[in-house]
Design an enzyme around this catalytic site. Structure first.
Site, PDB file in Angstrom:
ATOM      1  N   ARG A 228      33.197 -25.514  -5.099  1.00  0.00           N
ATOM      2  CA  ARG A 228      32.483 -26.538  -5.357  1.00  0.00           C
ATOM      3  C   ARG A 228      31.397 -26.930  -4.594  1.00  0.00           C
ATOM      4  O   ARG A 228      31.215 -26.531  -3.271  1.00  0.00           O
ATOM      5  CB  ARG A 228      33.549 -27.851  -4.970  1.00  0.00           C
ATOM      6  CG  ARG A 228      34.518 -28.321  -6.233  1.00  0.00           C
ATOM      7  CD  ARG A 228      33.707 -28.671  -7.467  1.00  0.00           C
ATOM      8  NE  ARG A 228      34.859 -28.915  -8.662  1.00  0.00           N
ATOM      9  CZ  ARG A 228      35.068 -28.031  -9.649  1.00  0.00           C
ATOM     10  NH1 ARG A 228      34.414 -26.885  -9.753  1.00  0.00           N
ATOM     11  NH2 ARG A 228      35.966 -28.512 -10.576  1.00  0.00           N
TER      12      ARG A 228
ATOM     13  N   HIS B 237      27.092 -23.672 -13.291  1.00  0.00           N
ATOM     14  CA  HIS B 237      28.751 -23.792 -13.478  1.00  0.00           C
ATOM     15  C   HIS B 237      29.260 -22.889 -14.633  1.00  0.00           C
ATOM     16  O   HIS B 237      30.037 -23.509 -15.381  1.00  0.00           O
ATOM     17  CB  HIS B 237      28.819 -25.315 -13.512  1.00  0.00           C
ATOM     18  CG  HIS B 237      30.480 -25.681 -12.888  1.00  0.00           C
ATOM     19  ND1 HIS B 237      30.635 -26.439 -12.130  1.00  0.00           N
ATOM     20  CD2 HIS B 237      31.348 -25.173 -13.274  1.00  0.00           C
ATOM     21  CE1 HIS B 237      31.784 -26.764 -12.029  1.00  0.00           C
ATOM     22  NE2 HIS B 237      32.166 -25.899 -12.689  1.00  0.00           N
TER      23      HIS B 237
END
Ligand code: NAP
Length: 314
Positions: A229, A277
Protein backbone atom coordinates in the site's frame (compact mmCIF):
# COMPACT_ATOMS: atom_id res chain seq x y z
CA UNK A 1 -31.40 -22.26 0.38
CA UNK A 2 -28.61 -19.97 1.54
CA UNK A 3 -29.15 -16.33 0.54
CA UNK A 4 -26.06 -14.65 -0.93
CA UNK A 5 -25.87 -11.10 -2.29
CA UNK A 6 -23.16 -9.99 -4.71
CA UNK A 7 -22.40 -6.33 -4.05
CA UNK A 8 -19.20 -5.86 -6.01
CA UNK A 9 -18.52 -3.82 -9.14
CA UNK A 10 -21.87 -3.76 -11.04
CA UNK A 11 -19.97 -4.41 -14.30
CA UNK A 12 -18.88 -7.79 -12.91
CA UNK A 13 -22.34 -9.02 -11.90
CA UNK A 14 -22.79 -11.52 -14.69
CA UNK A 15 -19.20 -12.75 -14.44
CA UNK A 16 -19.53 -13.42 -10.70
CA UNK A 17 -23.09 -14.67 -11.11
CA UNK A 18 -21.85 -17.41 -13.43
CA UNK A 19 -18.69 -18.19 -11.47
CA UNK A 20 -20.36 -18.36 -8.02
CA UNK A 21 -23.22 -20.50 -9.37
CA UNK A 22 -20.74 -22.85 -11.03
CA UNK A 23 -18.63 -23.13 -7.87
CA UNK A 24 -21.72 -23.72 -5.70
CA UNK A 25 -22.97 -26.43 -8.05
CA UNK A 26 -19.59 -28.14 -8.01
CA UNK A 27 -19.58 -27.99 -4.19
CA UNK A 28 -23.18 -29.25 -3.92
CA UNK A 29 -24.25 -26.05 -2.12
CA UNK A 30 -27.74 -24.66 -2.73
CA UNK A 31 -27.51 -20.87 -2.97
CA UNK A 32 -30.03 -18.20 -3.81
CA UNK A 33 -27.69 -15.68 -5.39
CA UNK A 34 -28.85 -12.08 -5.89
CA UNK A 35 -26.75 -9.81 -8.07
CA UNK A 36 -28.46 -6.52 -7.21
CA UNK A 37 -29.44 -5.29 -3.71
CA UNK A 38 -32.76 -4.11 -5.19
CA UNK A 39 -33.67 -7.79 -5.79
CA UNK A 40 -33.54 -8.92 -2.17
CA UNK A 41 -34.64 -7.67 1.26
CA UNK A 42 -31.53 -6.95 3.37
CA UNK A 43 -32.82 -8.90 6.37
CA UNK A 44 -32.84 -12.09 4.27
CA UNK A 45 -29.19 -12.03 3.17
CA UNK A 46 -26.81 -14.42 4.97
CA UNK A 47 -23.56 -13.81 3.09
CA UNK A 48 -22.54 -10.67 1.25
CA UNK A 49 -19.84 -10.57 -1.42
CA UNK A 50 -18.37 -7.10 -1.11
CA UNK A 51 -15.96 -4.70 -2.70
CA UNK A 52 -15.49 -0.97 -2.31
CA UNK A 53 -17.01 -0.21 -5.73
CA UNK A 54 -20.30 -2.02 -5.03
CA UNK A 55 -23.64 -0.48 -3.98
CA UNK A 56 -23.73 -1.72 -0.35
CA UNK A 57 -21.46 0.30 1.95
CA UNK A 58 -23.39 -0.17 5.21
CA UNK A 59 -23.97 -3.63 6.66
CA UNK A 60 -26.30 -2.62 9.50
CA UNK A 61 -29.59 -3.24 7.60
CA UNK A 62 -28.45 -6.83 6.92
CA UNK A 63 -29.63 -8.27 10.23
CA UNK A 64 -29.21 -11.99 9.31
CA UNK A 65 -25.75 -11.56 7.86
CA UNK A 66 -23.33 -14.35 8.87
CA UNK A 67 -20.35 -13.14 6.91
CA UNK A 68 -18.95 -10.62 4.46
CA UNK A 69 -16.65 -11.95 1.75
CA UNK A 70 -14.34 -9.12 0.75
CA UNK A 71 -13.27 -9.45 -2.88
CA UNK A 72 -9.97 -7.68 -2.18
CA UNK A 73 -7.01 -8.73 -0.02
CA UNK A 74 -6.80 -5.15 1.30
CA UNK A 75 -9.53 -4.38 3.82
CA UNK A 76 -9.47 -0.58 4.23
CA UNK A 77 -12.82 -0.07 2.44
CA UNK A 78 -14.71 -2.95 4.06
CA UNK A 79 -13.60 -1.86 7.54
CA UNK A 80 -15.05 1.61 6.92
CA UNK A 81 -18.57 0.15 6.46
CA UNK A 82 -20.81 0.45 9.53
CA UNK A 83 -21.33 -3.06 10.89
CA UNK A 84 -22.12 -4.96 14.09
CA UNK A 85 -18.81 -5.45 15.96
CA UNK A 86 -19.01 -9.26 15.81
CA UNK A 87 -19.72 -9.49 12.06
CA UNK A 88 -17.24 -11.87 10.40
CA UNK A 89 -15.36 -10.31 7.52
CA UNK A 90 -13.15 -12.53 5.37
CA UNK A 91 -10.49 -10.96 3.16
CA UNK A 92 -9.81 -12.56 -0.20
CA UNK A 93 -7.44 -15.50 -0.28
CA UNK A 94 -7.50 -17.24 -3.65
CA UNK A 95 -4.85 -18.80 -5.86
CA UNK A 96 -5.29 -16.38 -8.79
CA UNK A 97 -4.52 -13.36 -6.60
CA UNK A 98 -1.53 -15.11 -5.04
CA UNK A 99 -0.09 -16.33 -8.34
CA UNK A 100 -0.50 -12.90 -9.96
CA UNK A 101 1.41 -11.27 -7.11
CA UNK A 102 4.12 -13.90 -7.35
CA UNK A 103 4.59 -13.15 -11.06
CA UNK A 104 4.73 -9.38 -10.48
CA UNK A 105 7.16 -9.54 -7.57
CA UNK A 106 9.48 -12.09 -9.19
CA UNK A 107 9.45 -10.09 -12.43
CA UNK A 108 10.46 -6.85 -10.75
CA UNK A 109 12.94 -8.47 -8.37
CA UNK A 110 14.61 -10.17 -11.36
CA UNK A 111 14.67 -6.90 -13.27
CA UNK A 112 16.52 -5.17 -10.43
CA UNK A 113 18.70 -8.20 -9.68
CA UNK A 114 19.93 -8.42 -13.28
CA UNK A 115 19.93 -4.60 -13.74
CA UNK A 116 17.89 -5.13 -16.90
CA UNK A 117 17.23 -1.39 -17.30
CA UNK A 118 20.90 -0.75 -17.91
CA UNK A 119 20.63 -2.43 -21.31
CA UNK A 120 17.28 -1.09 -22.47
CA UNK A 121 17.31 1.83 -24.91
CA UNK A 122 21.03 2.45 -24.49
CA UNK A 123 23.39 3.90 -27.06
CA UNK A 124 25.71 1.35 -28.71
CA UNK A 125 28.19 0.18 -26.10
CA UNK A 126 31.65 0.92 -27.48
CA UNK A 127 33.63 -0.35 -24.57
CA UNK A 128 32.44 -3.92 -24.12
CA UNK A 129 31.41 -4.26 -20.50
CA UNK A 130 32.27 -7.28 -18.46
CA UNK A 131 30.18 -6.57 -15.36
CA UNK A 132 28.23 -9.63 -14.42
CA UNK A 133 25.33 -9.54 -11.98
CA UNK A 134 25.80 -11.67 -8.88
CA UNK A 135 24.12 -15.02 -8.67
CA UNK A 136 20.74 -15.08 -6.96
CA UNK A 137 22.28 -16.88 -4.03
CA UNK A 138 24.57 -13.91 -3.49
CA UNK A 139 21.67 -11.45 -3.51
CA UNK A 140 19.53 -10.71 -0.45
CA UNK A 141 15.86 -9.95 -0.90
CA UNK A 142 13.87 -8.65 2.09
CA UNK A 143 10.10 -8.96 2.19
CA UNK A 144 8.09 -6.87 4.65
CA UNK A 145 4.87 -8.83 5.19
CA UNK A 146 4.97 -12.60 4.80
CA UNK A 147 1.26 -13.35 4.98
CA UNK A 148 -0.62 -15.06 2.17
CA UNK A 149 1.02 -13.08 -0.63
CA UNK A 150 4.42 -12.31 0.88
CA UNK A 151 5.02 -15.89 2.05
CA UNK A 152 4.32 -17.24 -1.41
CA UNK A 153 6.69 -14.70 -3.01
CA UNK A 154 9.33 -15.46 -0.36
CA UNK A 155 9.14 -19.21 -0.94
CA UNK A 156 9.39 -18.85 -4.72
CA UNK A 157 12.25 -16.34 -4.56
CA UNK A 158 14.07 -18.72 -2.21
CA UNK A 159 13.37 -21.48 -4.73
CA UNK A 160 15.19 -19.38 -7.35
CA UNK A 161 18.18 -19.28 -5.02
CA UNK A 162 17.87 -15.81 -3.47
CA UNK A 163 18.82 -15.29 0.14
CA UNK A 164 15.38 -14.29 1.40
CA UNK A 165 14.54 -12.55 4.67
CA UNK A 166 10.89 -12.04 5.61
CA UNK A 167 9.31 -9.95 8.37
CA UNK A 168 5.92 -10.35 10.01
CA UNK A 169 4.19 -9.50 13.26
CA UNK A 170 4.11 -13.11 14.49
CA UNK A 171 6.94 -15.65 14.26
CA UNK A 172 6.78 -17.81 11.13
CA UNK A 173 8.51 -20.74 9.48
CA UNK A 174 8.88 -20.87 5.70
CA UNK A 175 11.28 -23.41 4.21
CA UNK A 176 14.40 -21.71 2.85
CA UNK A 177 13.43 -18.27 4.20
CA UNK A 178 14.85 -16.50 7.25
CA UNK A 179 11.73 -15.33 9.07
CA UNK A 180 12.07 -12.35 11.38
CA UNK A 181 9.69 -10.39 13.57
CA UNK A 182 9.80 -7.56 16.09
CA UNK A 183 11.71 -4.27 15.94
CA UNK A 184 15.15 -5.91 15.85
CA UNK A 185 13.98 -8.25 13.09
CA UNK A 186 12.91 -5.26 11.02
CA UNK A 187 16.21 -3.46 11.50
CA UNK A 188 18.17 -6.64 10.63
CA UNK A 189 16.15 -7.13 7.45
CA UNK A 190 16.52 -3.50 6.40
CA UNK A 191 20.29 -3.59 6.95
CA UNK A 192 20.63 -6.58 4.58
CA UNK A 193 17.94 -6.11 1.89
CA UNK A 194 19.51 -5.26 -1.48
CA UNK A 195 16.02 -5.58 -2.94
CA UNK A 196 13.18 -4.71 -0.59
CA UNK A 197 9.62 -5.87 -1.33
CA UNK A 198 6.70 -4.39 0.63
CA UNK A 199 3.64 -6.61 1.02
CA UNK A 200 2.24 -5.32 4.29
CA UNK A 201 -1.33 -4.12 4.80
CA UNK A 202 -1.85 -0.44 5.59
CA UNK A 203 -2.63 -0.14 9.29
CA UNK A 204 -1.89 2.39 12.02
CA UNK A 205 1.23 0.35 12.84
CA UNK A 206 2.59 -0.06 9.32
CA UNK A 207 2.04 3.51 8.10
CA UNK A 208 5.38 5.00 6.88
CA UNK A 209 7.23 1.92 8.13
CA UNK A 210 9.75 2.70 5.40
CA UNK A 211 10.78 6.11 6.75
CA UNK A 212 13.87 8.25 6.16
CA UNK A 213 15.96 6.41 8.77
CA UNK A 214 15.15 2.97 7.39
CA UNK A 215 15.71 4.11 3.82
CA UNK A 216 19.14 5.35 4.90
CA UNK A 217 19.79 2.02 6.64
CA UNK A 218 19.18 0.00 3.45
CA UNK A 219 22.37 -1.11 1.66
CA UNK A 220 23.80 1.42 -0.82
CA UNK A 221 22.15 0.91 -4.23
CA UNK A 222 19.14 -1.00 -2.85
CA UNK A 223 15.97 -1.28 -4.95
CA UNK A 224 12.39 -1.17 -3.69
CA UNK A 225 9.26 -2.90 -4.95
CA UNK A 226 6.08 -1.65 -3.24
CA UNK A 227 3.08 -3.84 -4.01
CA UNK A 228 1.48 -3.44 -0.55
CA UNK A 229 0.00 0.00 0.00
CA UNK A 230 1.18 3.57 -0.71
CA UNK A 231 1.19 4.83 2.89
CA UNK A 232 3.79 2.22 3.89
CA UNK A 233 6.46 4.60 2.55
CA UNK A 234 7.52 8.16 3.38
CA UNK A 235 7.51 9.36 -0.22
CA UNK A 236 9.46 12.60 0.29
CA UNK A 237 12.19 10.59 2.00
CA UNK A 238 12.19 8.05 -0.84
CA UNK A 239 12.52 10.77 -3.49
CA UNK A 240 15.43 12.28 -1.54
CA UNK A 241 17.10 8.86 -1.22
CA UNK A 242 16.67 8.24 -4.98
CA UNK A 243 18.06 11.69 -5.81
CA UNK A 244 21.18 11.23 -3.74
CA UNK A 245 21.71 7.80 -5.33
CA UNK A 246 21.37 5.77 -2.17
CA UNK A 247 18.33 3.95 -3.59
CA UNK A 248 18.93 2.71 -7.15
CA UNK A 249 15.32 2.24 -8.28
CA UNK A 250 11.79 2.03 -6.91
CA UNK A 251 8.98 0.08 -8.55
CA UNK A 252 5.75 1.49 -7.17
CA UNK A 253 2.35 -0.11 -7.74
CA UNK A 254 0.41 1.57 -4.94
CA UNK A 255 0.16 5.18 -3.80
CA UNK A 256 -1.34 7.44 -1.15
CA UNK A 257 -3.77 8.77 -3.77
CA UNK A 258 -4.91 6.61 -6.70
CA UNK A 259 -4.88 7.25 -9.58
CA UNK A 260 -1.48 8.84 -8.95
CA UNK A 261 -2.00 12.56 -9.80
CA UNK A 262 -0.34 13.61 -13.10
CA UNK A 263 1.83 16.21 -11.32
CA UNK A 264 3.33 13.66 -8.92
CA UNK A 265 7.15 13.57 -9.19
CA UNK A 266 7.16 9.78 -9.51
CA UNK A 267 5.78 9.99 -13.06
CA UNK A 268 8.84 11.75 -14.44
CA UNK A 269 11.49 10.38 -12.11
CA UNK A 270 14.05 8.33 -14.07
CA UNK A 271 14.58 5.98 -11.13
CA UNK A 272 10.92 5.24 -10.48
CA UNK A 273 8.68 2.81 -12.31
CA UNK A 274 4.97 3.49 -11.78
CA UNK A 275 2.51 0.68 -12.37
CA UNK A 276 -1.20 1.50 -11.87
CA UNK A 277 -2.13 -0.90 -9.05
CA UNK A 278 -1.90 -3.91 -11.34
CA UNK A 279 0.43 -6.11 -9.30
CA UNK A 280 -2.38 -8.58 -8.88
CA UNK A 281 -6.14 -8.86 -9.00
CA UNK A 282 -8.83 -11.21 -7.74
CA UNK A 283 -9.86 -13.67 -10.49
CA UNK A 284 -13.61 -14.38 -10.48
CA UNK A 285 -13.37 -18.13 -11.17
CA UNK A 286 -10.95 -19.00 -8.39
CA UNK A 287 -12.33 -16.31 -6.05
CA UNK A 288 -15.81 -17.78 -6.39
CA UNK A 289 -14.47 -21.20 -5.41
CA UNK A 290 -12.85 -19.61 -2.34
CA UNK A 291 -16.11 -17.80 -1.44
CA UNK A 292 -18.17 -20.98 -1.74
CA UNK A 293 -15.59 -22.93 0.29
CA UNK A 294 -15.83 -20.32 3.05
CA UNK A 295 -19.64 -20.47 3.07
CA UNK A 296 -19.41 -24.25 3.38
CA UNK A 297 -16.98 -23.91 6.26
CA UNK A 298 -19.26 -21.50 8.08
CA UNK A 299 -22.31 -23.68 7.46
CA UNK A 300 -20.37 -26.65 8.87
CA UNK A 301 -19.47 -24.68 12.01
CA UNK A 302 -15.81 -24.27 10.98
CA UNK A 303 -14.08 -20.87 11.05
CA UNK A 304 -13.95 -19.11 7.70
CA UNK A 305 -10.49 -18.55 6.21
CA UNK A 306 -8.99 -15.06 6.14
CA UNK A 307 -11.06 -13.58 8.96
CA UNK A 308 -10.09 -9.93 9.51
CA UNK A 309 -9.29 -8.85 13.05
CA UNK A 310 -10.68 -5.36 13.43
CA UNK A 311 -8.37 -4.47 16.30
CA UNK A 312 -5.28 -5.25 14.18
CA UNK A 313 -6.72 -3.56 11.08
CA UNK A 314 -6.03 -6.52 8.75
P1 NAP B 1 -1.99 -11.00 4.97
O1 NAP B 1 -2.04 -12.46 4.68
O2 NAP B 1 -2.88 -10.45 6.03
O3 NAP B 1 -0.46 -10.69 5.34
C1 NAP B 1 -0.06 -9.50 5.94
C2 NAP B 1 1.35 -9.66 6.47
O4 NAP B 1 1.77 -8.43 7.06
C3 NAP B 1 1.44 -10.73 7.57
O5 NAP B 1 2.66 -11.42 7.47
C4 NAP B 1 1.41 -9.88 8.84
O6 NAP B 1 2.03 -10.50 9.96
C5 NAP B 1 2.22 -8.70 8.38
N1 NAP B 1 1.97 -7.55 9.25
C6 NAP B 1 0.84 -6.83 9.41
N2 NAP B 1 1.01 -5.86 10.32
C7 NAP B 1 2.29 -5.97 10.75
C8 NAP B 1 3.07 -5.26 11.69
N3 NAP B 1 2.58 -4.23 12.38
N4 NAP B 1 4.35 -5.64 11.85
C9 NAP B 1 4.86 -6.68 11.20
N5 NAP B 1 4.17 -7.40 10.28
C10 NAP B 1 2.91 -7.04 10.07
O7 NAP B 1 -2.25 -10.15 3.67
P2 NAP B 1 -1.97 -10.54 2.15
O8 NAP B 1 -3.11 -11.26 1.58
O9 NAP B 1 -0.62 -11.17 2.06
O10 NAP B 1 -1.94 -9.09 1.48
C11 NAP B 1 -0.98 -8.12 1.92
C12 NAP B 1 -1.34 -6.76 1.36
O11 NAP B 1 -1.03 -6.72 -0.03
C13 NAP B 1 -2.82 -6.39 1.41
O12 NAP B 1 -3.17 -5.91 2.69
C14 NAP B 1 -2.91 -5.32 0.36
O13 NAP B 1 -2.66 -4.07 0.95
C15 NAP B 1 -1.77 -5.66 -0.62
N6 NAP B 1 -2.26 -6.09 -1.95
C16 NAP B 1 -1.88 -5.38 -3.04
C17 NAP B 1 -2.29 -5.78 -4.29
C18 NAP B 1 -1.83 -5.02 -5.52
O14 NAP B 1 -2.33 -5.29 -6.61
N7 NAP B 1 -0.88 -4.12 -5.40
C19 NAP B 1 -3.08 -6.91 -4.45
C20 NAP B 1 -3.46 -7.61 -3.33
C21 NAP B 1 -3.03 -7.21 -2.06
P3 NAP B 1 1.37 -11.83 10.58
O15 NAP B 1 1.60 -12.90 9.55
O16 NAP B 1 2.14 -12.06 11.81
O17 NAP B 1 -0.09 -11.53 10.78
Amino acid sequence: MISVLFSGDPDKRSQYGDAVSKAAKAAGLQLRLSLDPAEVAPEVVEYLIYDGSGPVQDFTPFTRLRGVMNLWAGVEAVLRCPAPPDLQIARMIEPGLTEGMRDYVIGHVMRHHLDVDRYIGTEPITEWEVTFPPLARNRTVGILGIGTLGADCAAHLAGLGFNVLGWSRSAKEIAGVTCLSGDQGLEDLIAAAEILVLLLPHTAETERVLNADRLAALPEGACIVNAGRGPLIDHDALLAALDRGHIRHATMDVFDVEPLPPEHPYWSHPKVTVTPHIASVTRPETASEAIVANIRRDQAGQPMLGIVQRTRGY
